[in-house]
Scaffold this motif. Structure first.
Motif, PDB file in Angstrom:
ATOM      1  N   THR A  32       0.911  -0.967  -0.011  1.00  0.00           N
ATOM      2  CA  THR A  32       0.113  -0.074  -0.131  1.00  0.00           C
ATOM      3  C   THR A  32       0.787   1.228   0.254  1.00  0.00           C
ATOM      4  OG1 THR A  32      -0.097  -0.042   2.412  1.00  0.00           O
ATOM      5  CG2 THR A  32      -1.807  -0.987   1.069  1.00  0.00           C
ATOM      6  N   GLY A  33       2.198   1.185  -0.026  1.00  0.00           N
ATOM      7  CA  GLY A  33       3.053   2.252   0.025  1.00  0.00           C
ATOM      8  C   GLY A  33       4.089   2.237   1.189  1.00  0.00           C
ATOM      9  N   GLU A  34       4.949   3.302   1.160  1.00  0.00           N
ATOM     10  CA  GLU A  34       6.037   3.338   2.287  1.00  0.00           C
ATOM     11  C   GLU A  34       5.639   3.342   3.448  1.00  0.00           C
ATOM     12  OE1 GLU A  34       8.736   6.410   1.199  1.00  0.00           O
ATOM     13  OE2 GLU A  34       7.425   7.868   2.232  1.00  0.00           O
ATOM     14  N   ARG A  35       6.402   2.724   4.492  1.00  0.00           N
ATOM     15  CA  ARG A  35       5.934   2.913   5.939  1.00  0.00           C
ATOM     16  C   ARG A  35       7.298   3.009   6.744  1.00  0.00           C
ATOM     17  NH1 ARG A  35       0.450   1.345   6.905  1.00  0.00           N
ATOM     18  NH2 ARG A  35      -0.237   1.630   4.989  1.00  0.00           N
ATOM     19  N   ASN A  36       7.291   3.502   7.887  1.00  0.00           N
ATOM     20  CA  ASN A  36       8.198   3.356   8.806  1.00  0.00           C
ATOM     21  C   ASN A  36       8.567   2.065   9.687  1.00  0.00           C
ATOM     22  OD1 ASN A  36       6.919   3.544  11.157  1.00  0.00           O
ATOM     23  ND2 ASN A  36       6.512   5.654  11.150  1.00  0.00           N
ATOM     24  N   ASP A  69      13.549  10.701   7.221  1.00  0.00           N
ATOM     25  CA  ASP A  69      12.948  11.796   7.486  1.00  0.00           C
ATOM     26  C   ASP A  69      13.113  12.212   8.752  1.00  0.00           C
ATOM     27  OD1 ASP A  69      11.304  14.003   7.099  1.00  0.00           O
ATOM     28  OD2 ASP A  69       9.412  12.891   6.977  1.00  0.00           O
ATOM     29  N   ALA A  70      14.135  13.154   9.390  1.00  0.00           N
ATOM     30  CA  ALA A  70      14.309  13.279  10.476  1.00  0.00           C
ATOM     31  C   ALA A  70      14.637  12.147  11.190  1.00  0.00           C
ATOM     32  CB  ALA A  70      13.046  13.968  11.402  1.00  0.00           C
ATOM     33  N   THR A  71      14.112  11.533  12.198  1.00  0.00           N
ATOM     34  CA  THR A  71      14.495  10.429  12.929  1.00  0.00           C
ATOM     35  C   THR A  71      13.835   8.960  12.462  1.00  0.00           C
ATOM     36  OG1 THR A  71      12.786  10.675  14.423  1.00  0.00           O
ATOM     37  CG2 THR A  71      14.919  11.637  15.097  1.00  0.00           C
ATOM     38  N   ASN A  72      12.945   8.995  11.441  1.00  0.00           N
ATOM     39  CA  ASN A  72      12.347   7.791  10.649  1.00  0.00           C
ATOM     40  C   ASN A  72      12.939   7.578   9.589  1.00  0.00           C
ATOM     41  OD1 ASN A  72      10.302   7.520  12.809  1.00  0.00           O
ATOM     42  ND2 ASN A  72       9.185   9.403  12.261  1.00  0.00           N
ATOM     43  N   VAL A  73      12.974   6.216   9.371  1.00  0.00           N
ATOM     44  CA  VAL A  73      13.524   5.833   8.196  1.00  0.00           C
ATOM     45  C   VAL A  73      12.193   4.927   7.219  1.00  0.00           C
ATOM     46  CG1 VAL A  73      14.794   4.159   6.880  1.00  0.00           C
ATOM     47  CG2 VAL A  73      15.695   5.206   8.708  1.00  0.00           C
ATOM     48  N   TYR A  74      11.744   5.393   6.042  1.00  0.00           N
ATOM     49  CA  TYR A  74      10.929   4.877   5.516  1.00  0.00           C
ATOM     50  C   TYR A  74      11.016   4.007   4.459  1.00  0.00           C
ATOM     51  CZ  TYR A  74       7.994   8.292   7.964  1.00  0.00           C
ATOM     52  OH  TYR A  74       7.346   8.791   8.793  1.00  0.00           O
ATOM     53  N   TYR A  75      10.337   2.744   4.378  1.00  0.00           N
ATOM     54  CA  TYR A  75      10.733   1.680   3.398  1.00  0.00           C
ATOM     55  C   TYR A  75       9.630   1.642   2.304  1.00  0.00           C
ATOM     56  CZ  TYR A  75      14.508   0.404   6.245  1.00  0.00           C
ATOM     57  OH  TYR A  75      15.660   0.135   6.976  1.00  0.00           O
TER      58      TYR A  75
END
Length: 107
Positions: A32-36, A69-75
């Motif tokens: 469904t799309g990128e998520r952290n 994105d700041a402290t989050n990594v999105y996959y």
């Protein structure tokens, strides 16, 4: 039809990487799309540490993209053909459940 060694090696590597149930769950969740990492971990029912290890293995082998994105990594999925592989497996399992069982040794 002759299959090139590079194709065979790449195909085997992709299948090997996807050969873990949690990695298939990750791919399904990311459809469904990128998520952290936290969202993915909650969705697949694994610890954040375990999830991160699987994400790293998939990313290093080119199956996932990531962005910070700041402290989050999105996959996100980098190789959408993963979904075709999963669909083929689903169809094969469905067909197998629809066929009458064979007795071993029967000709």
């Amino acid at each position: 039809m002759h299959l090139e060694d590079d194709f065979l090696n790449n195909a085997a590597e992709m299948l090997k990487v996807m050969g873990h149930p949690l990695r298939i769950r990750i791919a399904h969740f990311l459809e469904t799309g990128e998520r952290n990492v936290g969202d993915i971990a909650r969705s697949i029912g694994a610890s954040q540490s375990t999830t991160s290890q699987h994400l790293r293995a998939m990313r290093v082998r080119g199956l996932l993209d990531s962005r910070r994105d700041a402290t989050n990594v999105y996959y996100s999925i980098a190789r959408p053909e993963i979904y075709k592989i999963i669909q083929c497996i689903r169809e094969g399992q469905f067909r197998a459940t629809q066929q009458p069982t064979r007795k071993s040794g029967a000709a």
